[in-house]
Write a protein that holds these residues in place. Structure first.
Motif, PDB file in Angstrom:
ATOM      1  N   PHE A 234       0.833  -1.201   0.000  1.00 20.01           N
ATOM      2  CA  PHE A 234       0.000   0.000   0.000  1.00 20.01           C
ATOM      3  C   PHE A 234       0.867   1.251   0.000  1.00 20.01           C
ATOM      4  O   PHE A 234       1.931   1.277   0.605  1.00 20.01           O
ATOM      5  N   LYS A 235       0.404   2.294  -0.677  1.00 19.08           N
ATOM      6  CA  LYS A 235       1.072   3.589  -0.591  1.00 19.08           C
ATOM      7  C   LYS A 235       0.024   4.697  -0.511  1.00 19.08           C
ATOM      8  O   LYS A 235      -0.910   4.722  -1.316  1.00 19.08           O
ATOM      9  N   ASP A 236       0.209   5.561   0.477  1.00 16.09           N
ATOM     10  CA  ASP A 236      -0.766   6.628   0.686  1.00 16.09           C
ATOM     11  C   ASP A 236      -0.501   7.784  -0.280  1.00 16.09           C
ATOM     12  O   ASP A 236       0.655   8.112  -0.550  1.00 16.09           O
ATOM     13  N   LEU A 237      -1.571   8.388  -0.805  1.00 19.54           N
ATOM     14  CA  LEU A 237      -1.398   9.529  -1.718  1.00 19.54           C
ATOM     15  C   LEU A 237      -1.866  10.833  -1.097  1.00 19.54           C
ATOM     16  O   LEU A 237      -1.805  11.891  -1.725  1.00 19.54           O
ATOM     17  N   GLY A 238      -2.368  10.755   0.145  1.00 15.48           N
ATOM     18  CA  GLY A 238      -2.884  11.949   0.799  1.00 15.48           C
ATOM     19  C   GLY A 238      -4.346  12.181   0.457  1.00 15.48           C
ATOM     20  O   GLY A 238      -4.902  11.570  -0.474  1.00 15.48           O
ATOM     21  N   LEU A 260      -4.827  11.764  -8.107  1.00 14.63           N
ATOM     22  CA  LEU A 260      -6.090  11.325  -7.481  1.00 14.63           C
ATOM     23  C   LEU A 260      -6.641  12.315  -6.448  1.00 14.63           C
ATOM     24  O   LEU A 260      -7.834  12.640  -6.491  1.00 14.63           O
ATOM     25  N   PRO A 261      -5.816  12.812  -5.522  1.00 21.18           N
ATOM     26  CA  PRO A 261      -6.363  13.764  -4.548  1.00 21.18           C
ATOM     27  C   PRO A 261      -6.982  14.991  -5.229  1.00 21.18           C
ATOM     28  O   PRO A 261      -8.056  15.451  -4.817  1.00 21.18           O
ATOM     29  N   GLU A 262      -6.343  15.442  -6.297  1.00 19.93           N
ATOM     30  CA  GLU A 262      -6.877  16.589  -7.040  1.00 19.93           C
ATOM     31  C   GLU A 262      -8.226  16.233  -7.687  1.00 19.93           C
ATOM     32  O   GLU A 262      -9.178  17.006  -7.651  1.00 19.93           O
ATOM     33  N   MET A 263      -8.293  15.038  -8.246  1.00 16.60           N
ATOM     34  CA  MET A 263      -9.564  14.587  -8.838  1.00 16.60           C
ATOM     35  C   MET A 263     -10.666  14.565  -7.776  1.00 16.60           C
ATOM     36  O   MET A 263     -11.811  14.933  -8.037  1.00 16.60           O
TER      37      MET A 263
END
Ligand code: BES
Ligand code: ZN
Length: 648
Positions: A234-238, A260-263
């Motif tokens: 797993f890797k977190d993207l914020g 993804l966070p921006e989306m």
């Protein structure tokens, strides 16, 4: 034949207790007024919560399970579930540890083996708990068991499920209709070196004992229950977003998906708060039959999205958008898949517009529009024109049929056209209100129309020919068209090529430079390179070529190396074109390698189809399919097999 045998055994096992004489046992699926594709008697009794006890056995490629249904009972004497390819061992009533066994019957398989069988359980009018003890079989079509050779690690196996549209019944005995929503929980036992994930709150760390507990506290339709097991990191993207993938891929995924966070911010700003807690993406092995699947809290994604240049991230925008359109507000039946997918494609395009600007978003949309035009033209030709309606008649038909450009792109253009008429502001306000008003509910075309009429059209004093759009085939004449200079340019370059010219010939250009205080004119050659255009511009170009002969394809390939592209969209379009001429035989190793590795149906099926259009190509297609079919999920395998069967 082996499948037939299994089914026979299933029927026999099902009758090992006294067969019920309940008249529902002979009920035909086509007579179920509640859902064309489910045997369930939801009005009488329906599941509100499901608890799964599962043990995943890789050696036996079997899941051993108990499906514990908590039910809302309107005084039923029978509870009907859907099953396909499952072995049912026993059925009990009552809460855990206070169970008593009850009689059950298994109905016949429908004649086309699409829907499976009804599992009829004797209950009484006060029954609240029905527990079904079962195991999966080789005929459990939702399951893809990958042995170690098909994973990135090459040392650990992998398992994932694909439920949509009606495959959940092949790994869980369930009332498998999108019209019923249930919460679920699960206790899953897997080999201790593998991580288990579901469409639910997920772990990020391996559990040493191999035991995982899951909760999905929000009510979802059965097709969104999903499980994956593998050597996953797993890797977190914020911003509550993250990626899961096989260890070897997880860093690549984090780079490719860093938007993804921006989306998520864009999506929430458009249509209201994200209601599911976290949003993670799991990248699966190459056999995954779709680009993406919107399993709640955990989108499943195809590794072909990892292009290194983020050129295919619109698929993520699409799956994220489903967190509203589809997962919050769900199509009541598969006849209205467009309410899930059309809304989602429109939403996806809006996210891409916010991220990349209107011009780029329009180019992406134009690729799809051209595909839609072609799909509708083909439907006209092979007399399936009726299927170019948004609302489909799917009685006695596989709901898979609904997954065409019509539901997706005609559906999206329904909303684009509506937007043009009422204005973006009003449409956005309407959609936002729609998602909140119908949150955690299902919707039919008729209900949608009522809501559209009263909340948008009446209020803005507009007439919209939604009946033509929804109930008539083809594209209504008021459908908006996309126009952009870059689209016109690339499409006219394709026309030049079709006229025998080379629109990408090096052009001489002169440039003034200053050297030692003097102005000097220098000559340069300007030549379009593959990297100069968007992937989607190349798709427009390749898509507009009218079957050039092999030597001309070879010329293009020399210049742009399409056959070597690292982008699967380009490879797919290019191989399809190649397969319509003899060029396919010149690049046969490339085609064979692609079809041996990638299992996404959207790519694989058109290539096989194009190959099968000539006798020599058909031979090749059959040969490749024979070698590759064990690398495909049953969804892809079945579609290709059916197509090849038709070609003789
Ligand atoms: N929910 C669909 C996949 C699906 C639809 C599976 C119907 C089974 C039946 C998913 O969201 C999807 O649309 N995937 C597309 C993505 C694309 C349109 C961006 C795909 O896989 O091509
Ligand atoms: Zn979708």
């Amino acid at each position: 034949m082996r499948h037939l045998l299994i089914l026979l055994i299933l029927v026999l096992l099902g009758c090992n207790r006294a067969p019920s004489t309940n008249p529902a046992a002979t009920e035909q699926l086509t007579e179920n007024p509640q859902d064309d594709h489910s045997y369930a008697n939801l009005k009488q009794i329906n599941t509100t919560h499901l608890h799964l006890d599962l043990e995943v056995d890789f050696a036996a490629q079997t899941i051993y399970g108990t499906a514990r249904h908590r039910m809302r009972n309107n005084g039923a004497d029978t509870a009907i579930f859907d099953i396909k390819g499952l072995l049912i061992q026993k059925v009990t009533l009552g809460p855990k540890n206070k169970e008593r066994e009850t009689d059950f019957t298994i109905g016949p398989m429908d004649k086309d083996s699409i829907f499976g069988q009804a599992l009829l359980v004797n209950v009484d009018s006060t029954t609240q708990y029905v527990n079904i003890y079962y195991q999966t079989t080789e005929a459990s079509a939702a399951l893809d068991w990958l042995d170690t050779t098909l994973t990135s690690s090459k040392t650990k196996p992998f398992l994932y499920t694909q439920g949509q549209a009606i495959l959940t019944r092949t790994w869980i005995p369930i009332q498998d209709s999108p019209s019923n929503r249930l919460t679920y929980s699960a206790d899953v036992k897997v080999p201790s070196d593998l991580l288990a994930l579901m469409s639910a709150k997920n772990p990020t760390q391996l559990q040493k004992n191999g035991l995982y507990h899951f909760e999905m506290p929000r009510a979802i339709p059965s097709y969104l229950i999903a499980l994956a097991v593998g050597d996953i990191a797993f890797k977190d993207l914020g911003h509550n977003c993250g990626v899961y993938a096989e260890k070897e891929l997880v860093d690549n995924c984090a780079n490719e998906f860093e938007d993804l966070p921006e989306m998520m911010r864009v999506a929430e700003a458009l249509y209201g708060p994200y209601k599911w807690g976290r949003y993670d993406v799991l990248v699966l092995p190459y056999s995954f039959p779709f680009g993406g699947m919107e399993n709640p809290m955990l989108t499943f994604a195809n590794p072909t999205l990892l292009t290194g240049d983020k050129s295919l991230v619109s698929v993520l925008a699409h799956e994220l958008a489903h967190s509203w359109s589809g997962n919050l507000v769900t199509n009541h039946s598969w006849s209205d898949l467009w309410l899930n997918e059309g809304t989602t494609v429109y939403f996806e395009e809006r996210i891409m517009e916010a991220l990349k600007g209107k011009e780029v978003a329009d180019i992406l949309a134009q690729v799809e529009f051209r595909e839609l035009e072609q799909t509708i033209a083909e439907m006209r030709q092979d007399s399936s024109y009726e299927d170019s309606k948004l609302h489909l008649n799917l009685v006695n038909r596989d709901p898979d049929i609904a997954m065409s450009d019509v539901a997706y792109v005609k559906g999206a253009f329904f909303f684009r056209t509506l937007e043009q008429m009422v204005g973006r502001k009003k449409l956005d306000a309407f959609l936002k209100q729609y998602f909140s008003h119908f949150a955690f509910q299902t919707i039919s075309a008729d209900e949608f129309i009522d809501y559209l009429e009263s909340e948008l059209l009446a209020k803005s004093g507009k007439d919209f020919n939604y009946r033509d759009w929804i109930f008539q085939p083809g594209l209504p004449s008021n459908c908006v068209r996309i126009a952009a200079p870059r689209i016109e340019k690339i499409e006219s370059q394709a026309q030049l090529f079709n006229q025998g010219k080379n629109p990408f010939k090096a052009k001489v250009s002169y440039k003034w430079v200053r050297k030692n205080g003097k102005r000097k004119r220098i000559k340069t050659l300007v030549q379009t390179k593959y990297q100069d255009l968007l992937i989607q511009e190349w798709q427009l170009f390749i898509g507009a070529l009218s079957n050039p002969p092999a030597y001309r394809l070879q010329e293009l390939d020399k210049q742009f190396a399409f056959s070597e592209s690292g982008n699967s969209e380009i490879l797919c379009n290019w191989f399809v074109l190649a397969a319509k001429s003899d060029y396919a035989f010149q690049i046969e190793p490339k085609i064979t390698a692609f079809l041996g590795k990638v299992g996404r149906r959207k790519y694989v099926l058109p290539i096989y189809e194009a190959l099968a259009s000539s006798p020599k190509g058909l031979q090749l297609a059959k040969r490749i399919f024979h070698q590759s079919k064990s690398n495909y999920h049953s969804v892809t395998r079945r579609s290709v097999w059916k197509m090849l069967q038709k070609q003789g």
